[in-house]
Design a protein around this motif. Structure first.
Motif, mmCIF file in Angstrom:
data_model
loop_
_atom_site.group_PDB
_atom_site.id
_atom_site.type_symbol
_atom_site.label_atom_id
_atom_site.label_comp_id
_atom_site.label_asym_id
_atom_site.label_seq_id
_atom_site.Cartn_x
_atom_site.Cartn_y
_atom_site.Cartn_z
ATOM 1 N N ILE A 35 -0.633 6.146 0.743
ATOM 2 C CA ILE A 35 0.667 5.821 1.008
ATOM 3 C C ILE A 35 1.123 4.396 1.479
ATOM 4 C CG2 ILE A 35 0.901 6.499 3.393
ATOM 5 C CD1 ILE A 35 3.732 7.654 2.726
ATOM 6 N N SER A 36 -0.152 3.975 1.880
ATOM 7 C CA SER A 36 -0.141 2.543 2.503
ATOM 8 C C SER A 36 0.233 1.506 1.403
ATOM 9 C CB SER A 36 -1.327 2.321 3.237
ATOM 10 O OG SER A 36 -2.496 2.371 2.425
ATOM 11 N N GLU A 37 0.217 1.817 0.101
ATOM 12 C CA GLU A 37 0.567 1.149 -0.743
ATOM 13 C C GLU A 37 2.168 0.404 -0.555
ATOM 14 O OE1 GLU A 37 0.137 1.832 -4.839
ATOM 15 O OE2 GLU A 37 -1.995 2.036 -4.625
ATOM 16 N N TRP A 38 2.977 1.094 0.087
ATOM 17 C CA TRP A 38 4.338 1.142 0.294
ATOM 18 C C TRP A 38 4.627 0.591 1.857
ATOM 19 C CZ3 TRP A 38 7.045 0.921 -4.170
ATOM 20 C CH2 TRP A 38 6.474 1.678 -5.398
ATOM 21 N N ASN A 39 5.903 0.087 2.078
ATOM 22 C CA ASN A 39 6.165 -0.224 3.252
ATOM 23 C C ASN A 39 7.179 0.914 3.721
ATOM 24 O OD1 ASN A 39 6.985 -1.841 5.471
ATOM 25 N ND2 ASN A 39 8.698 -2.471 4.735
ATOM 26 N N ALA A 40 6.611 1.660 4.683
ATOM 27 C CA ALA A 40 7.230 2.986 5.287
ATOM 28 C C ALA A 40 8.232 2.615 6.239
ATOM 29 C CB ALA A 40 6.321 3.902 5.776
#
Length: 308
Positions: free
Chosen positions: A90-95
């Motif tokens: 999920i770290s591919e995206w900016n949460a």
């Protein structure tokens, strides 16, 4: 002029830093997606469960009947989760830690588990989730909802079901913010504390927003599913998205009001002075645009500006 404390879109991906351990649930409160995830072209084959020992009457089954049973096609179950080969961190995206919707209902193997804070799953379990997604403050619609377990993206679904209740009670722009997803337990990764989280994906940029109602999972083992799993879509990847296009926004009015939603009946959240700005157009509704200029976000009337 009000400063907006968080962005609706993200320019770059960022590592997830333990934003949440979501085990809360809140009651129900919807939008047309601007894009859909890519369909998976090949089926994911899961072996049939092994048989434990034949009963005496089964051993006496006639040869023609046994042959007919063997020739029967396997049961196929279409799901919105994907096998490990199509999953990613999920770290591919900016949460972003701004909740943008709800998981309204959780059904496991035809049994409602909505009220349970910890969900027990066997290997052959199938989870059906329903809910809504969209930015509650400014009505930003989201095209897709991503699902994660163990900080890993495991599935995706589209946001397109009618939700008049959300439009009436949350934001007028969220008329079709509803979604539904089916996840196979066989597809879910295992870790020490597996938490199922749903994320609303911004229509442009790289931000994702958590939804209320995530659950802690308890994997109890069991036999693999006795059916074949096929995945509807492949979850989108960060590097497949183009950078948001910055626009030149020229304001013609001396003081152009920025509003919470696309109508003059909505609350004013700021204003732009006459002049030229550089920013992003997130979406349009009639002759209104949802814009982001620096940290100011809101709806402005296109009658008093030009966008290039």
């Amino acid at each position: 002029m009000r400063n907006f404390p968080y962005f609706l879109i993200g320019m770059f991906g960022a590592s997830l830093t333990g934003i949440l351990t979501i085990v809360g649930f809140m009651y129900i409160f919807s939008d047309a997606p601007e894009e859909t995830p890519e369909k998976v072209r090949t089926s994911v084959q899961i072996p049939n469960a092994s048989q434990n020992g034949s009963q005496p009457q089964e051993a006496e089954t006639s040869a023609p009947a046994a042959a007919q049973q063997a020739a029967a096609p396997p049961q196929i179950r279409q799901v919105d989760s994907v096998p490990a080969a199509l999953q990613y961190k999920i770290s591919e995206w900016n949460a972003v830690s701004f909740y943008s919707g709800f998981i309204d209902r959780i059904v496991v193997d035809d049994e409602d588990r909505t009220a349970q804070q910890v969900i027990d799953l066997r290997r052959d379990s199938v989870i059906t989730l329903t809910g809504w997604a969209g930015h509650s403050e400014f009505g930003m619609r989201t095209p897709t909802v991503l699902f994660s377990v163990c900080d890993t993206i495991v599935g995706v679904t589209t946001v397109q079901d009618p939700r008049p209740d959300v439009a009436d009670n949350v934001h007028m722009n969220l008329t079709t913010a509803g979604w539904k997803a089916t996840l196979a337990a066989e597809h879910l990764p295992q870790c020490e504390n597996p938490v199922l989280v749903a994320w609303a994906q911004a229509p442009i940029g790289f931000n994702i927003f958590p939804l209320h109602g995530g659950r802690l999972l308890n994997m109890v083992g069991g036999e693999p599913p006795a059916f074949t799993l096929t995945s509807r879509y492949r979850p989108p990847r960060h590097d497949e998205r183009s950078l948001p296009t910055m626009k030149t926004i020229s304001v013609k009015a001396n003081a152009l009001r920025i509003r919470r939603c696309p109508t003059t009946d909505c609350a004013v959240v700021g204003q732009f002075s006459a002049g030229q700005y550089h920013g992003f157009v997130i979406e349009r509704a009639g002759d209104w645009s949802l814009v982001q200029i620096d940290q100011q976000v809101g709806w402005v009337s296109e009658n008093y500006l030009s966008i290039q």
